[in-house]
Design a protein around this motif. Structure first.
Motif, PDB file in Angstrom:
ATOM      1  N   TRP A 107     172.055  47.275  32.223  1.00  0.00           N
ATOM      2  CA  TRP A 107     171.721  45.865  31.997  1.00  0.00           C
ATOM      3  C   TRP A 107     171.452  45.138  33.313  1.00  0.00           C
ATOM      4  N   LEU A 108     172.201  45.457  34.349  1.00  0.00           N
ATOM      5  CA  LEU A 108     171.917  44.870  35.665  1.00  0.00           C
ATOM      6  C   LEU A 108     170.501  45.231  36.089  1.00  0.00           C
ATOM      7  N   ASN A 109     170.149  46.501  35.949  1.00  0.00           N
ATOM      8  CA  ASN A 109     168.815  46.944  36.328  1.00  0.00           C
ATOM      9  C   ASN A 109     167.745  46.315  35.444  1.00  0.00           C
ATOM     10  N   LEU A 110     168.038  46.161  34.162  1.00  0.00           N
ATOM     11  CA  LEU A 110     167.087  45.545  33.244  1.00  0.00           C
ATOM     12  C   LEU A 110     166.802  44.094  33.637  1.00  0.00           C
ATOM     13  N   ILE A 111     167.847  43.354  34.003  1.00  0.00           N
ATOM     14  CA  ILE A 111     167.667  41.969  34.454  1.00  0.00           C
ATOM     15  C   ILE A 111     166.768  41.917  35.685  1.00  0.00           C
ATOM     16  N   LEU A 112     167.009  42.807  36.639  1.00  0.00           N
ATOM     17  CA  LEU A 112     166.191  42.845  37.858  1.00  0.00           C
ATOM     18  C   LEU A 112     164.746  43.228  37.518  1.00  0.00           C
ATOM     19  N   LEU A 113     164.567  44.141  36.588  1.00  0.00           N
ATOM     20  CA  LEU A 113     163.221  44.544  36.182  1.00  0.00           C
ATOM     21  C   LEU A 113     162.482  43.404  35.496  1.00  0.00           C
ATOM     22  N   ILE A 114     163.178  42.625  34.699  1.00  0.00           N
ATOM     23  CA  ILE A 114     162.547  41.477  34.041  1.00  0.00           C
ATOM     24  C   ILE A 114     162.133  40.441  35.081  1.00  0.00           C
ATOM     25  N   PHE A 115     163.005  40.169  36.053  1.00  0.00           N
ATOM     26  CA  PHE A 115     162.642  39.245  37.143  1.00  0.00           C
ATOM     27  C   PHE A 115     161.406  39.759  37.890  1.00  0.00           C
ATOM     28  N   TRP A 116     161.370  41.063  38.165  1.00  0.00           N
ATOM     29  CA  TRP A 116     160.221  41.657  38.853  1.00  0.00           C
ATOM     30  C   TRP A 116     158.959  41.527  38.007  1.00  0.00           C
ATOM     31  N   ALA A 117     159.088  41.771  36.704  1.00  0.00           N
ATOM     32  CA  ALA A 117     157.934  41.668  35.809  1.00  0.00           C
ATOM     33  C   ALA A 117     157.387  40.245  35.774  1.00  0.00           C
ATOM     34  N   VAL A 118     158.285  39.262  35.744  1.00  0.00           N
ATOM     35  CA  VAL A 118     157.852  37.857  35.750  1.00  0.00           C
ATOM     36  C   VAL A 118     157.159  37.517  37.068  1.00  0.00           C
ATOM     37  N   PHE A 119     157.730  37.977  38.170  1.00  0.00           N
ATOM     38  CA  PHE A 119     157.135  37.734  39.487  1.00  0.00           C
ATOM     39  C   PHE A 119     155.735  38.337  39.578  1.00  0.00           C
ATOM     40  N   VAL A 120     155.608  39.585  39.169  1.00  0.00           N
ATOM     41  CA  VAL A 120     154.312  40.277  39.215  1.00  0.00           C
ATOM     42  C   VAL A 120     153.308  39.586  38.300  1.00  0.00           C
ATOM     43  N   TYR A 121     153.764  39.150  37.133  1.00  0.00           N
ATOM     44  CA  TYR A 121     152.878  38.482  36.178  1.00  0.00           C
ATOM     45  C   TYR A 121     152.316  37.191  36.752  1.00  0.00           C
ATOM     46  N   HIS A 122     153.177  36.416  37.407  1.00  0.00           N
ATOM     47  CA  HIS A 122     152.726  35.143  37.982  1.00  0.00           C
ATOM     48  C   HIS A 122     151.866  35.345  39.231  1.00  0.00           C
ATOM     49  N   GLN A 123     151.962  36.532  39.832  1.00  0.00           N
ATOM     50  CA  GLN A 123     151.095  36.853  40.967  1.00  0.00           C
ATOM     51  C   GLN A 123     149.775  37.462  40.508  1.00  0.00           C
ATOM     52  N   TYR A 145     149.255  40.288  39.069  1.00  0.00           N
ATOM     53  CA  TYR A 145     149.151  41.734  39.214  1.00  0.00           C
ATOM     54  C   TYR A 145     149.516  42.385  37.878  1.00  0.00           C
ATOM     55  N   PRO A 146     148.962  43.550  37.581  1.00  0.00           N
ATOM     56  CA  PRO A 146     149.298  44.201  36.303  1.00  0.00           C
ATOM     57  C   PRO A 146     150.764  44.620  36.256  1.00  0.00           C
ATOM     58  N   GLY A 147     151.372  44.431  35.112  1.00  0.00           N
ATOM     59  CA  GLY A 147     152.785  44.793  34.961  1.00  0.00           C
ATOM     60  C   GLY A 147     153.169  44.854  33.503  1.00  0.00           C
ATOM     61  N   THR A 148     154.464  44.996  33.246  1.00  0.00           N
ATOM     62  CA  THR A 148     154.955  45.192  31.882  1.00  0.00           C
ATOM     63  C   THR A 148     154.602  44.029  30.964  1.00  0.00           C
ATOM     64  N   LEU A 149     154.713  42.812  31.446  1.00  0.00           N
ATOM     65  CA  LEU A 149     154.466  41.655  30.592  1.00  0.00           C
ATOM     66  C   LEU A 149     153.020  41.582  30.108  1.00  0.00           C
ATOM     67  N   ASP A 150     152.102  42.169  30.848  1.00  0.00           N
ATOM     68  CA  ASP A 150     150.700  42.172  30.420  1.00  0.00           C
ATOM     69  C   ASP A 150     150.530  42.872  29.077  1.00  0.00           C
ATOM     70  N   PHE A 151     151.354  43.890  28.826  1.00  0.00           N
ATOM     71  CA  PHE A 151     151.219  44.635  27.579  1.00  0.00           C
ATOM     72  C   PHE A 151     151.716  43.820  26.381  1.00  0.00           C
ATOM     73  N   TYR A 152     152.565  42.842  26.651  1.00  0.00           N
ATOM     74  CA  TYR A 152     153.018  41.963  25.587  1.00  0.00           C
ATOM     75  C   TYR A 152     152.058  40.806  25.346  1.00  0.00           C
ATOM     76  N   THR A 153     151.324  40.405  26.359  1.00  0.00           N
ATOM     77  CA  THR A 153     150.530  39.178  26.270  1.00  0.00           C
ATOM     78  C   THR A 153     149.019  39.393  26.264  1.00  0.00           C
ATOM     79  N   LYS A 154     148.549  40.507  26.846  1.00  0.00           N
ATOM     80  CA  LYS A 154     147.108  40.687  26.999  1.00  0.00           C
ATOM     81  C   LYS A 154     146.544  41.873  26.236  1.00  0.00           C
ATOM     82  N   TYR A 155     147.211  43.014  26.344  1.00  0.00           N
ATOM     83  CA  TYR A 155     146.637  44.257  25.843  1.00  0.00           C
ATOM     84  C   TYR A 155     146.962  44.553  24.393  1.00  0.00           C
ATOM     85  N   ALA A 156     147.979  43.909  23.874  1.00  0.00           N
ATOM     86  CA  ALA A 156     148.352  44.130  22.474  1.00  0.00           C
ATOM     87  C   ALA A 156     149.099  42.906  21.972  1.00  0.00           C
TER      88      ALA A 156
END
Length: 372
Positions: free
Chosen positions: A73-89, A91-102
Motif C-alpha cells: 500500500w505504501l508503494n501503491l500510494i507512491l505510484l499513484i502520486f507518480w501517475a498523477v505527476f506524469v499525467y499533469h506533465q 507524459y504517457p502513464g497509467t492514468l492515460d489508460f483510464y481517461t484516454k485509451y479506454a
C-alpha cells in the motif's frame, strides 16, 4: 536462503530493465517460479512448525496480510502520486489508460479498483481483454486487447503476489494432505500447464494462471518434507556447503551455459527444489542472510515505481538502466525495511508469542524462519 531470495528479486528487476554490461542471472519469469518453490517450502515449514495448533489458521492469514499489504500500500500510494505527476506533465502513464485509451464500465472499474487495492485478482489482468464498451472478457493473449488490461495496474509486477495469495488461501489445507494427494494435484497442475501451453504456445494461461503454477508451490512443499525427514539437524557441513554452492552457481550462472530450453528449465527447478533445504539448514542462524532475505519483498514490490522513475530520459544513469534501477531499488528497500517492515515484524512476532502463551505452548524461535 535469504541471499538467494535477494538475488532472485534483483534478477526480476534486471529482467524488467536491462542487463548489467551484458550480464544477467536467471530470467525474470524463471526467478518468479523459483520464488514460488521457495514460498511453498517456507509455508509448509511455518504451517508445520509454527501454525500447528487450534486457531492457528487465523494467525497465519493475518500475519501474511501484515507481511504483504503495508509495504504494498505504501508503494501503491507512491505510484499513484507518480501517475498523477506524469499525467499533469503530459507524459504517457497509467492514468492515460483510464481517461484516454479506454472507458471502463462500472463493473470493470470495480474490478480494477479492488485488484489494485487488494492484489486479489491482479494476476487476472493478463488473462483479460477490454472491449469498446469497457467490458472485460477472457483472452488467449493479453496483448490482443487494445489497450491491454495489465496497463490499468499501477504496480504491474505485483500480479505474482496475487498468485501467492491464492496459494496462501489453500496452503493450510494442502499442508495436511498426504504425499500421494499432493503428487496427484502436482500432476494435474502440470498437465493443465502443458495443455495451456499447447493451446496458446506460451503465456498467459501457462504462466499467469494460478492452477498452472501450483506445481512450483507443491514442489516447494515436497522440498520441505525432504528437509524435515532427511536434512534437518542431520546433514554434514560439507554437504550443506556443497549444495548451497550448487544453488548459487545455478542462480548466478544460469544464462552463461547452454542455450535456453525447457530441459534446462527443468534442471533449474529441480536444483532449486533439491538445494533449498540444504541452503536453509546452512543459513538459518545467519542474521546477515535473514537481513538480505527481508529486502527481497520490498525490492520486488518497489521495482515498478523505481523503474518508472529511472526510465525517464532526464534521469541520470549509472552504467545503464538496469544497474541504476537495482541500486536505487535496494536503497528504497532498505528505507522501507527500516521505517515500516521492521516495526511490523516486531508486532507480528509479539502476536505469535501471545498466541503461543494463550495455547500454553512455547514454540522455539528459529532465527531465519519467516514470521508468516
Amino acid at each position: 536462503m535469504g541471499f538467494i531470495r535477494f538475488l532472485l528479486a534483483c534478477a526480476v528487476v534486471l529482467a524488467h530493465t536491462s542487463t548489467i554490461m551484458g550480464y544477467s542471472p536467471v530470467a525474470g519469469n524463471l526467478a518468479v517460479q523459483c520464488f514460488y518453490i521457495i514460498s511453498g517450502f517456507y509455508m509448509a515449514m511455518v504451517l508445520t512448525e509454527k501454525y500447528n495448533k487450534p486457531g492457528a489458521s487465523y494467525q497465519f492469514y493475518t500475519n501474511r496480510a501484515l507481511k504483504i499489504y503495508p509495504a504494498y500500500w505504501l508503494n501503491l500510494i507512491l505510484l499513484i502520486f507518480w501517475a498523477v505527476f506524469v499525467y499533469h506533465q503530459h507524459y504517457p502513464g497509467t492514468l492515460d489508460f483510464y481517461t484516454k485509451y479506454a472507458h471502463p464500465s462500472l463493473s470493470t472499474y470495480i474490478y480494477l479498483i479492488l485488484a489494485n487495492l487488494l492484489l486479489i485478482g491482479l494476476d487476472w489482468v493478463f488473462l483479460l481483454g477490454i472491449n469498446k464498451s469497457g467490458q472485460l472478457y477472457f483472452t488467449g493473449y493479453f496483448n490482443s486487447s487494445k489497450p491491454s488490461v495489465y496497463n490499468f495496474a499501477f504496480n504491474g509486477a505485483a500480479w505474482t503476489i496475487g498468485v501467492e495469495l491464492a496459494f496462501y488461501l489453500i496452503a493450510p489445507w494442502l499442508n495436511k494432505r498426504k504425499n500421494y494427494i499432493l503428487l496427484t494435484i502436482f500432476l494435474l497442475s502440470l498437465g493443465l500447464r502443458l495443455w495451456c501451453y499447447h493451446l496458446q504456445d506460451g503465456p498467459p494461461w501457462d504462466y499467469m494462471f494460478f492452477p498452472t503454477q501450483l506445481i512450483y508451490f507443491i514442489g516447494g512443499m515436497f522440498s520441505y518434507r525432504m528437509y524435515a525427514k532427511y536434512i534437518k539437524n542431520k546433514a554434514s557441513k560439507a554437504l550443506l556447503y556443497l549444495f548451497y554452492g550448487i544453488l548459487l552457481c545455478v542462480v548466478l550462472l544460469y544464462y552463461q551455459f547452454f542455450e535456453e530450453n525447457y530441459a534446462k528449465q527443468i534442471v533449474l527447478f529441480l536444483c532449486i527444489a533439491l538445494c533449498i533445504p540444504f541452503a536453509f539448514e546452512l543459513t538459518k542462524k545467519s542474521r546477515i542472510d535473514r537481513f538480505l532475505g527481508n529486502l527481497s519483498y520490498p525490492i520486488y514490490i518497489g521495482q515498478s515505481l523505481i523503474i518508472k522513475i529511472v526510465s525517464a530520459k532526464r534521469f541520470p544513469k549509472l552504467i545503464d538502466v538496469g544497474f541504476t534501477a537495482v541500486i536505487i531499488v535496494i536503497v528504497y528497500a532498505l528505507i522501507v525495511q527500516w521505517l515500516l517492515n521492521s516495526p511490523i515484524e516486531k508486532y507480528r512476532a509479539k502476536r505469535i508469542k501471545n498466541f503461543n502463551a494463550k495455547t500454553g505452548e512455547n514454540t522455539p524461535v528459529i532465527p531465519n524462519l519467516p514470521l508468516s
